[in-house]
Design an enzyme around this catalytic site. Sequence first.
Site, PDB file in Angstrom:
ATOM      1  N   SER A   7      31.746  57.386  49.705  1.00  0.00           N
ATOM      2  CA  SER A   7      32.381  56.337  50.504  1.00  0.00           C
ATOM      3  C   SER A   7      32.004  56.561  51.957  1.00  0.00           C
ATOM      4  O   SER A   7      31.786  57.696  52.382  1.00  0.00           O
ATOM      5  CB  SER A   7      33.899  56.434  50.348  1.00  0.00           C
ATOM      6  N   ASN A   9      34.085  55.313  54.224  1.00  0.00           N
ATOM      7  CA  ASN A   9      35.364  55.082  54.874  1.00  0.00           C
ATOM      8  C   ASN A   9      35.984  56.435  55.273  1.00  0.00           C
ATOM      9  O   ASN A   9      36.523  57.164  54.442  1.00  0.00           O
ATOM     10  CB  ASN A   9      36.268  54.310  53.907  1.00  0.00           C
ATOM     11  N   LYS A  10      35.915  56.732  56.582  1.00  0.00           N
ATOM     12  CA  LYS A  10      36.382  58.041  57.077  1.00  0.00           C
ATOM     13  C   LYS A  10      37.866  58.262  56.782  1.00  0.00           C
ATOM     14  O   LYS A  10      38.294  59.375  56.478  1.00  0.00           O
ATOM     15  CB  LYS A  10      36.142  58.148  58.591  1.00  0.00           C
ATOM     16  N   ASP A  68      35.878  52.129  42.595  1.00  0.00           N
ATOM     17  CA  ASP A  68      35.625  50.698  42.702  1.00  0.00           C
ATOM     18  C   ASP A  68      36.905  49.981  42.291  1.00  0.00           C
ATOM     19  O   ASP A  68      37.625  50.454  41.406  1.00  0.00           O
ATOM     20  CB  ASP A  68      34.464  50.275  41.810  1.00  0.00           C
ATOM     21  N   THR A  69      37.174  48.880  42.970  1.00  0.00           N
ATOM     22  CA  THR A  69      38.437  48.159  42.747  1.00  0.00           C
ATOM     23  C   THR A  69      38.188  46.675  42.589  1.00  0.00           C
ATOM     24  O   THR A  69      37.272  46.124  43.204  1.00  0.00           O
ATOM     25  CB  THR A  69      39.380  48.383  43.957  1.00  0.00           C
ATOM     26  N   PHE A 148      44.965  44.944  53.782  1.00  0.00           N
ATOM     27  CA  PHE A 148      43.666  44.282  53.871  1.00  0.00           C
ATOM     28  C   PHE A 148      43.438  43.460  52.599  1.00  0.00           C
ATOM     29  O   PHE A 148      44.274  43.441  51.693  1.00  0.00           O
ATOM     30  CB  PHE A 148      42.545  45.326  54.041  1.00  0.00           C
ATOM     31  N   GLY A 149      42.277  42.817  52.543  1.00  0.00           N
ATOM     32  CA  GLY A 149      41.868  42.088  51.339  1.00  0.00           C
ATOM     33  C   GLY A 149      42.907  41.067  50.899  1.00  0.00           C
ATOM     34  O   GLY A 149      43.393  40.255  51.688  1.00  0.00           O
ATOM     35  N   LYS A 171      53.198  51.221  49.575  1.00  0.00           N
ATOM     36  CA  LYS A 171      52.010  50.691  48.889  1.00  0.00           C
ATOM     37  C   LYS A 171      51.224  51.825  48.226  1.00  0.00           C
ATOM     38  O   LYS A 171      50.805  51.724  47.085  1.00  0.00           O
ATOM     39  CB  LYS A 171      51.113  49.912  49.861  1.00  0.00           C
ATOM     40  N   HIS A 176      47.305  50.567  42.698  1.00  0.00           N
ATOM     41  CA  HIS A 176      46.189  50.916  41.836  1.00  0.00           C
ATOM     42  C   HIS A 176      45.416  52.129  42.368  1.00  0.00           C
ATOM     43  O   HIS A 176      45.211  53.106  41.669  1.00  0.00           O
ATOM     44  CB  HIS A 176      45.281  49.682  41.750  1.00  0.00           C
TER      45      HIS A 176
HETATM   46  P1  IMP Z   1      36.629  48.270  46.935  1.00  0.00           P
HETATM   47  O1  IMP Z   1      35.955  48.541  45.634  1.00  0.00           O
HETATM   48  O2  IMP Z   1      37.698  49.269  47.289  1.00  0.00           O
HETATM   49  O3  IMP Z   1      35.653  48.033  48.051  1.00  0.00           O
HETATM   50  O4  IMP Z   1      37.418  46.871  46.750  1.00  0.00           O
HETATM   51  C1  IMP Z   1      36.752  45.656  46.445  1.00  0.00           C
HETATM   52  C2  IMP Z   1      37.538  44.475  46.975  1.00  0.00           C
HETATM   53  O5  IMP Z   1      38.787  44.345  46.282  1.00  0.00           O
HETATM   54  C3  IMP Z   1      37.924  44.564  48.444  1.00  0.00           C
HETATM   55  O6  IMP Z   1      36.919  44.060  49.269  1.00  0.00           O
HETATM   56  C4  IMP Z   1      39.167  43.696  48.509  1.00  0.00           C
HETATM   57  O7  IMP Z   1      38.811  42.333  48.577  1.00  0.00           O
HETATM   58  C5  IMP Z   1      39.812  43.941  47.178  1.00  0.00           C
HETATM   59  N1  IMP Z   1      40.797  45.055  47.270  1.00  0.00           N
HETATM   60  C6  IMP Z   1      40.620  46.342  46.873  1.00  0.00           C
HETATM   61  N2  IMP Z   1      41.738  47.062  47.065  1.00  0.00           N
HETATM   62  C7  IMP Z   1      42.643  46.206  47.605  1.00  0.00           C
HETATM   63  C8  IMP Z   1      43.991  46.380  48.034  1.00  0.00           C
HETATM   64  O8  IMP Z   1      44.603  47.456  47.979  1.00  0.00           O
HETATM   65  N3  IMP Z   1      44.582  45.269  48.529  1.00  0.00           N
HETATM   66  C9  IMP Z   1      43.966  44.067  48.621  1.00  0.00           C
HETATM   67  N4  IMP Z   1      42.706  43.864  48.254  1.00  0.00           N
HETATM   68  C10 IMP Z   1      42.047  44.926  47.741  1.00  0.00           C
END
Ligand code: IMP
Length: 192
Positions: A7, A9-10, A68-69, A148-149, A171, A176
């Site tokens: 990652s 992300n620091k 990954d999320t 965020f997101g 949170k 997750h």
């Molecule tokens: P990443 O794999 O952590 O980069 O997540 C992929 C995308 O899922 C992000 O760009 C957000 O749009 C969304 N996302 C991931 N985690 C969260 C969260 O905790 N809250 C809201 N959106 C999230």
Amino acid sequence: MQIVFASNNKNKILEIQSMLPETIKILSLESIGCHEEIPETAETIEGNAILKANYVTQKYGFNCFADDTGLEVTALNGEPGVYSARYAGEQRNAEDNMNKLLEALSDKDNRKAQFKTVIALNLDGKQHLFTGIARGEITLEKSGNQGFGYDPIFKPEEYQETFAQLSLEIKNKISHRGKATLQLLDFLKANK
Ligand code: IMP
């Protein structure tokens, strides 16, 4: 023991390091000289976490974990899922993504959704997967300004507020990412 967190992300790296004993040192991509963008071309969340962890282990020879999320919406057959970051286009804009999702759900009664985080860990020649899920629903409109997101339109089960209205402390406990991270930390502490 040294282990790379794939990652840039620091904050994420510092946070994980602070939860581990000093004997386990978390390295950033930068610190191992990995400055290229790691491909995220898989069609599933698991697949992308594995791709990232394998990229580092195969190219740089380190033990490594990657996450990954995605947000999976029931009425949209699990979309945006692995495409959550770029749901409304390559500009990867959170406002555009939320607007598109609210529009896509405007004629649906079922607003159930879940966030899923998968962490893939490559440790001493073996791979381990950890999954964290936060269930909830997509609200009718945006509320809150933290996080965020998709946070302003995701209301976790058993709460009246969206993720964007909850403190980071709460949170992290119910999210997750928090749940998947806890499994990873427990595993590392027990195995290293
Ligand atoms: P990443 O794999 O952590 O980069 O997540 C992929 C995308 O899922 C992000 O760009 C957000 O749009 C969304 N996302 C991931 N985690 C969260 C969260 O905790 N809250 C809201 N959106 C999230």
